[in-house]
Design a protein around this motif. Structure first.
Motif, PDB file in Angstrom:
ATOM      1  N   GLY A  64       0.791  -1.228   0.000  1.00 17.94           N
ATOM      2  CA  GLY A  64       0.000   0.000   0.000  1.00 17.94           C
ATOM      3  C   GLY A  64       0.818   1.270   0.000  1.00 17.94           C
ATOM      4  N   ASP A  65       2.141   1.162   0.135  1.00 17.44           N
ATOM      5  CA  ASP A  65       2.977   2.357   0.141  1.00 17.44           C
ATOM      6  C   ASP A  65       3.266   2.845  -1.268  1.00 17.44           C
ATOM      7  OD1 ASP A  65       3.461   2.945   2.866  1.00 17.44           O
ATOM      8  OD2 ASP A  65       4.862   1.271   3.011  1.00 17.44           O
ATOM      9  N   SER A  66       3.386   4.150  -1.402  1.00 19.37           N
ATOM     10  CA  SER A  66       3.890   4.794  -2.612  1.00 19.37           C
ATOM     11  C   SER A  66       4.854   5.872  -2.142  1.00 19.37           C
ATOM     12  CB  SER A  66       2.750   5.425  -3.415  1.00 19.37           C
ATOM     13  OG  SER A  66       2.213   6.543  -2.705  1.00 19.37           O
ATOM     14  N   GLN A  67       5.587   6.457  -3.073  1.00 16.70           N
ATOM     15  CA  GLN A  67       6.478   7.545  -2.667  1.00 16.70           C
ATOM     16  C   GLN A  67       5.685   8.728  -2.131  1.00 16.70           C
ATOM     17  OE1 GLN A  67      10.397   8.373  -4.463  1.00 16.70           O
ATOM     18  NE2 GLN A  67       9.551   7.322  -6.268  1.00 16.70           N
ATOM     19  N   PHE A  68       4.512   8.978  -2.690  1.00 14.23           N
ATOM     20  CA  PHE A  68       3.682  10.078  -2.189  1.00 14.23           C
ATOM     21  C   PHE A  68       3.285   9.820  -0.736  1.00 14.23           C
ATOM     22  CE2 PHE A  68       2.852  10.096  -6.819  1.00 14.23           C
ATOM     23  CZ  PHE A  68       3.261  11.389  -7.103  1.00 14.23           C
ATOM     24  N   LYS A  69       2.892   8.579  -0.436  1.00 12.20           N
ATOM     25  CA  LYS A  69       2.496   8.231   0.928  1.00 12.20           C
ATOM     26  C   LYS A  69       3.691   8.300   1.877  1.00 12.20           C
ATOM     27  CE  LYS A  69       0.040   4.728   3.634  1.00 12.20           C
ATOM     28  NZ  LYS A  69       1.048   4.597   4.695  1.00 12.20           N
ATOM     29  N   ILE A  70       4.845   7.852   1.423  1.00  4.25           N
ATOM     30  CA  ILE A  70       6.046   7.892   2.259  1.00  4.25           C
ATOM     31  C   ILE A  70       6.415   9.335   2.579  1.00  4.25           C
ATOM     32  CG2 ILE A  70       8.540   7.463   2.248  1.00  4.25           C
ATOM     33  CD1 ILE A  70       7.910   4.830   0.755  1.00  4.25           C
ATOM     34  N   PHE A  91      13.214   4.668  -9.778  1.00  9.76           N
ATOM     35  CA  PHE A  91      11.820   4.290  -9.999  1.00  9.76           C
ATOM     36  C   PHE A  91      11.260   5.057 -11.201  1.00  9.76           C
ATOM     37  CE2 PHE A  91      12.301   4.142  -5.258  1.00  9.76           C
ATOM     38  CZ  PHE A  91      12.386   2.758  -5.168  1.00  9.76           C
ATOM     39  N   SER A  92      10.704   4.316 -12.156  1.00 12.63           N
ATOM     40  CA  SER A  92      10.103   4.982 -13.310  1.00 12.63           C
ATOM     41  C   SER A  92       8.737   5.561 -12.976  1.00 12.63           C
ATOM     42  CB  SER A  92       9.970   3.998 -14.477  1.00 12.63           C
ATOM     43  OG  SER A  92       9.157   2.891 -14.106  1.00 12.63           O
ATOM     44  N   ASN A  93       8.089   5.001 -11.954  1.00 14.27           N
ATOM     45  CA  ASN A  93       6.780   5.467 -11.528  1.00 14.27           C
ATOM     46  C   ASN A  93       6.774   5.480 -10.000  1.00 14.27           C
ATOM     47  OD1 ASN A  93       4.013   5.495 -10.638  1.00 14.27           O
ATOM     48  ND2 ASN A  93       3.378   4.844 -12.686  1.00 14.27           N
ATOM     49  N   PRO A  94       6.486   6.630  -9.370  1.00 10.64           N
ATOM     50  CA  PRO A  94       6.556   6.701  -7.905  1.00 10.64           C
ATOM     51  C   PRO A  94       5.589   5.767  -7.195  1.00 10.64           C
ATOM     52  CG  PRO A  94       5.513   8.671  -8.819  1.00 10.64           C
ATOM     53  CD  PRO A  94       6.113   7.917  -9.970  1.00 10.64           C
ATOM     54  N   ASP A  95       4.537   5.303  -7.898  1.00  9.74           N
ATOM     55  CA  ASP A  95       3.589   4.379  -7.280  1.00  9.74           C
ATOM     56  C   ASP A  95       4.013   2.921  -7.426  1.00  9.74           C
ATOM     57  OD1 ASP A  95       1.659   6.197  -6.274  1.00  9.74           O
ATOM     58  OD2 ASP A  95       0.958   6.531  -8.307  1.00  9.74           O
ATOM     59  N   LEU A  96       4.906   2.648  -8.362  1.00 15.47           N
ATOM     60  CA  LEU A  96       5.293   1.270  -8.622  1.00 15.47           C
ATOM     61  C   LEU A  96       6.536   0.901  -7.820  1.00 15.47           C
ATOM     62  CD1 LEU A  96       4.644   1.041 -12.467  1.00 15.47           C
ATOM     63  CD2 LEU A  96       3.165   0.327 -10.580  1.00 15.47           C
ATOM     64  N   ILE A  97       6.354   0.787  -6.513  1.00 18.87           N
ATOM     65  CA  ILE A  97       7.414   0.315  -5.629  1.00 18.87           C
ATOM     66  C   ILE A  97       6.933  -0.952  -4.961  1.00 18.87           C
ATOM     67  CG2 ILE A  97       8.608   2.503  -5.253  1.00 18.87           C
ATOM     68  CD1 ILE A  97       6.978   2.989  -2.800  1.00 18.87           C
ATOM     69  N   ASN A  98       7.843  -1.897  -4.782  1.00 15.81           N
ATOM     70  CA  ASN A  98       7.464  -3.232  -4.348  1.00 15.81           C
ATOM     71  C   ASN A  98       7.459  -3.352  -2.835  1.00 15.81           C
ATOM     72  OD1 ASN A  98       7.302  -4.378  -7.032  1.00 15.81           O
ATOM     73  ND2 ASN A  98       9.537  -4.227  -7.098  1.00 15.81           N
TER      74      ASN A  98
END
Length: 236
Positions: A64-70, A91-98
């Motif tokens: 559920g984490d994204s860079q925006f949330k972090i 990261f090519s997309n700030p939401d696509l983190i594992n």
């Protein structure tokens, strides 16, 4: 909320934001992570992972984490969050983190800038100087908070930034004294109990983290805040 990477001796560990969960890091993981963080350090113009971890916080995402949330969880402004995202070029997309899974050799590391308290160097120097007196330290903190006197919330946020620099204050015993002194300078000018309670409440709600793995951890800081508020101000 994302996990926080901490250095322990020559290895690492992961801790949850509430300090209730810890993940051991195996030697194989530590070796792989060291190589990744050394590479990230060079990308940031730093020498190695040691210098990297002195300048940024390293977050490891959970589900559920994204860079925006972090960025939000670390109380960064929208502008600072965008700078953080821009700096994490891996990261090519700030939401696509594992999301992290235990034992991973290649987790997604998100570098979170440590926002240094504006105008605080003199206060920090006074707080960490072994020969400084209580009056000297409190005067330095008062001067620093005086630069953030717009309202109670602004002063409280400024004090939080200063208190979160506690790794600079020396041993745990020194840290406890310094944290209490910062609280006193912040709280004592306000005489009405409601305001004092709101300040203490804000301090207790902050997600305190351990910076060096050796000093006060988040739970101990929260307990110290509660105990000092009760003893010094009669706030339960």
């Amino acid at each position: 909320m994302a996990l926080t990477l901490e250095v322990v001796g020559k290895g690492f560990r992961l801790k949850s934001a509430d300090n209730k969960r810890e993940f051991d890091v195996s030697p194989a993981q530590a070796k792989a992570w060291q190589e990744i963080l050394d590479r990230r350090a060079r990308e940031q113009g730093l020498k190695n992972s040691k210098e990297l971890l002195e300048n940024v916080k390293v977050a490891v995402p959970e589900a559920g984490d994204s860079q925006f949330k972090i960025g939000k969880d670390n109380k960064l402004s929208d502008a600072d969050t965008m700078l953080m995202i821009g700096g994490n070029v891996q990261f090519s997309n700030p939401d696509l983190i594992n999301a992290y899974h235990q034992g991973s050799l290649h987790p997604d590391f998100v570098l979170v800038p440590t926002m240094k308290p504006a105008g605080a160097p003199a206060a920090i120097d006074a707080l960490k100087a072994p020969a400084s007196t209580a009056d000297h330290r409190k005067a330095a903190v008062k001067t620093y908070l005086g630069q953030h006197s717009g309202n109670v919330e602004e002063r409280t946020n400024a004090a939080v930034s200063l208190m979160d620099s506690r790794a600079d204050f020396g041993s745990p015993d020194m840290q406890e004294v310094r944290l209490k002194e910062i609280m006193d300078v912040l709280v004592e000018p306000y005489e009405d109990e409601a305001t004092r309670r709101s300040i203490v409440g804000a301090l207790k709600q902050h997600s305190w983290s351990s910076h060096d793995g050796q000093g006060l951890d988040g739970q101990k800081v929260a307990a110290l805040i509660s105990g000092h508020a009760r003893t010094a101000y009669g706030i339960h």
